[in-house]
Design a protein around this motif. Structure first.
Motif, PDB file in Angstrom:
ATOM      1  N   PRO A  54      -2.460   8.685  -2.436  1.00  0.00           N
ATOM      2  CA  PRO A  54      -2.398   7.298  -2.894  1.00  0.00           C
ATOM      3  C   PRO A  54      -3.137   7.142  -4.231  1.00  0.00           C
ATOM      4  O   PRO A  54      -4.178   7.760  -4.443  1.00  0.00           O
ATOM      5  CB  PRO A  54      -3.088   6.505  -1.789  1.00  0.00           C
ATOM      6  CG  PRO A  54      -3.694   7.480  -0.866  1.00  0.00           C
ATOM      7  CD  PRO A  54      -3.190   8.837  -1.182  1.00  0.00           C
ATOM      8  N   ALA A  55      -2.583   6.333  -5.125  1.00  0.00           N
ATOM      9  CA  ALA A  55      -3.184   6.138  -6.449  1.00  0.00           C
ATOM     10  C   ALA A  55      -4.456   5.305  -6.358  1.00  0.00           C
ATOM     11  O   ALA A  55      -5.374   5.465  -7.150  1.00  0.00           O
ATOM     12  CB  ALA A  55      -2.190   5.480  -7.396  1.00  0.00           C
ATOM     13  N   ASN A  56      -4.505   4.384  -5.395  1.00  0.00           N
ATOM     14  CA  ASN A  56      -5.702   3.562  -5.202  1.00  0.00           C
ATOM     15  C   ASN A  56      -5.886   3.335  -3.708  1.00  0.00           C
ATOM     16  O   ASN A  56      -5.113   3.854  -2.907  1.00  0.00           O
ATOM     17  CB  ASN A  56      -5.591   2.243  -5.977  1.00  0.00           C
ATOM     18  CG  ASN A  56      -4.283   1.548  -5.715  1.00  0.00           C
ATOM     19  OD1 ASN A  56      -3.805   1.521  -4.599  1.00  0.00           O
ATOM     20  ND2 ASN A  56      -3.685   0.983  -6.758  1.00  0.00           N
ATOM     21  N   ASP A  57      -6.883   2.562  -3.336  1.00  0.00           N
ATOM     22  CA  ASP A  57      -7.197   2.400  -1.914  1.00  0.00           C
ATOM     23  C   ASP A  57      -6.647   1.097  -1.346  1.00  0.00           C
ATOM     24  O   ASP A  57      -7.224   0.528  -0.434  1.00  0.00           O
ATOM     25  CB  ASP A  57      -8.717   2.481  -1.714  1.00  0.00           C
ATOM     26  CG  ASP A  57      -9.069   2.817  -0.270  1.00  0.00           C
ATOM     27  OD1 ASP A  57      -8.264   3.506   0.380  1.00  0.00           O
ATOM     28  OD2 ASP A  57     -10.134   2.375   0.200  1.00  0.00           O
ATOM     29  N   THR A  58      -5.518   0.622  -1.863  1.00  0.00           N
ATOM     30  CA  THR A  58      -4.926  -0.602  -1.326  1.00  0.00           C
ATOM     31  C   THR A  58      -4.120  -0.280  -0.072  1.00  0.00           C
ATOM     32  O   THR A  58      -3.716   0.862   0.155  1.00  0.00           O
ATOM     33  CB  THR A  58      -4.006  -1.279  -2.358  1.00  0.00           C
ATOM     34  OG1 THR A  58      -2.930  -0.380  -2.646  1.00  0.00           O
ATOM     35  CG2 THR A  58      -4.755  -1.638  -3.619  1.00  0.00           C
ATOM     36  N   LYS A  59      -3.884  -1.306   0.717  1.00  0.00           N
ATOM     37  CA  LYS A  59      -3.115  -1.121   1.942  1.00  0.00           C
ATOM     38  C   LYS A  59      -1.687  -0.692   1.634  1.00  0.00           C
ATOM     39  O   LYS A  59      -1.115   0.142   2.321  1.00  0.00           O
ATOM     40  CB  LYS A  59      -3.121  -2.422   2.744  1.00  0.00           C
ATOM     41  CG  LYS A  59      -2.407  -2.284   4.062  1.00  0.00           C
ATOM     42  CD  LYS A  59      -2.589  -3.482   4.938  1.00  0.00           C
ATOM     43  CE  LYS A  59      -1.807  -3.261   6.209  1.00  0.00           C
ATOM     44  NZ  LYS A  59      -2.338  -3.873   7.354  1.00  0.00           N
ATOM     45  N   ALA A  60      -1.102  -1.251   0.567  1.00  0.00           N
ATOM     46  CA  ALA A  60       0.267  -0.898   0.193  1.00  0.00           C
ATOM     47  C   ALA A  60       0.365   0.586  -0.182  1.00  0.00           C
ATOM     48  O   ALA A  60       1.321   1.274   0.207  1.00  0.00           O
ATOM     49  CB  ALA A  60       0.745  -1.766  -0.964  1.00  0.00           C
TER      50      ALA A  60
END
Length: 177
Positions: A54-60
């Motif tokens: 994942p590129a960031n730690d967002t839920k999406a």
């Protein structure tokens, strides 16, 4: 956390993968497949494997992680082995016949059903009640198999219709006297 997303996708010998302009292209012995990449996921090609994170730690981003890894895996598997769906036809007078780029089905209607085989797929009929659909794109193979099956889904009383090989059709009892 995705468990499937943590596993890297192995690139077998004879297969090349590259990423450019938001598209991943995989070339192998059976052909070439490409896929648009999501901005929420980071893709890295490290020698003999493809890493998906994942590129960031967002839920999406975490939601897309496992699915994107599976899509990359399907690209690699498609260009090396390919995918096949087998349909079985059950019913008196129900038949299938592949003629070049057409599939002709006789399913008890007043007319024959003629289907055009999509580009990149191959349809074989080893016998009149079996249809084998194969190709390198898993989505295209499954979509065409679903379109063929849609013409006569298996019914629960006599089991007549078109079903996938290995599919279980729940049979109802019928009237009791």
């Amino acid at each position: 956390m995705s468990r499937i997303g943590k596993k890297p996708v192995a690139i077998p010998s004879g297969v090349t993968a590259n990423i450019d302009n938001g598209t991943m292209t995989v070339k192998g012995p059976k052909g070439t497949l490409s896929m648009g990449l999501s901005d929420l996921i980071d893709y890295k090609i490290d020698g003999e494997e493809i890493q998906v994170k994942p590129a960031n730690d967002t839920k999406a981003a975490r939601s897309f992680w496992g699915m994107q890894r599976t899509l990359v895996s399907n690209l690699v598997e498609g260009v090396t082995e390919g995918f096949t769906k087998v349909l079985e036809i059950t019913g008196v007078g129900y038949r299938a016949n592949a003629q070049g780029k057409k599939l002709r089905l006789q399913l008890g209607y007043s007319h024959d059903v003629d289907l055009d085989v999509p580009e990149g797929l191959e349809v074989k009929t080893p016998d009149q009640t079996t249809v084998e659909i194969s190709g390198i794109d898993k989505q295209a193979v499954g979509q065409f198999a679903a379109e063929v099956r849609r013409w006569r889904k298996p019914e629960p009383y006599k089991g007549k219709g078109i079903k996938y090989r290995g599919e279980y059709v729940f049979r109802k009892e019928g009237k009791k006297k």
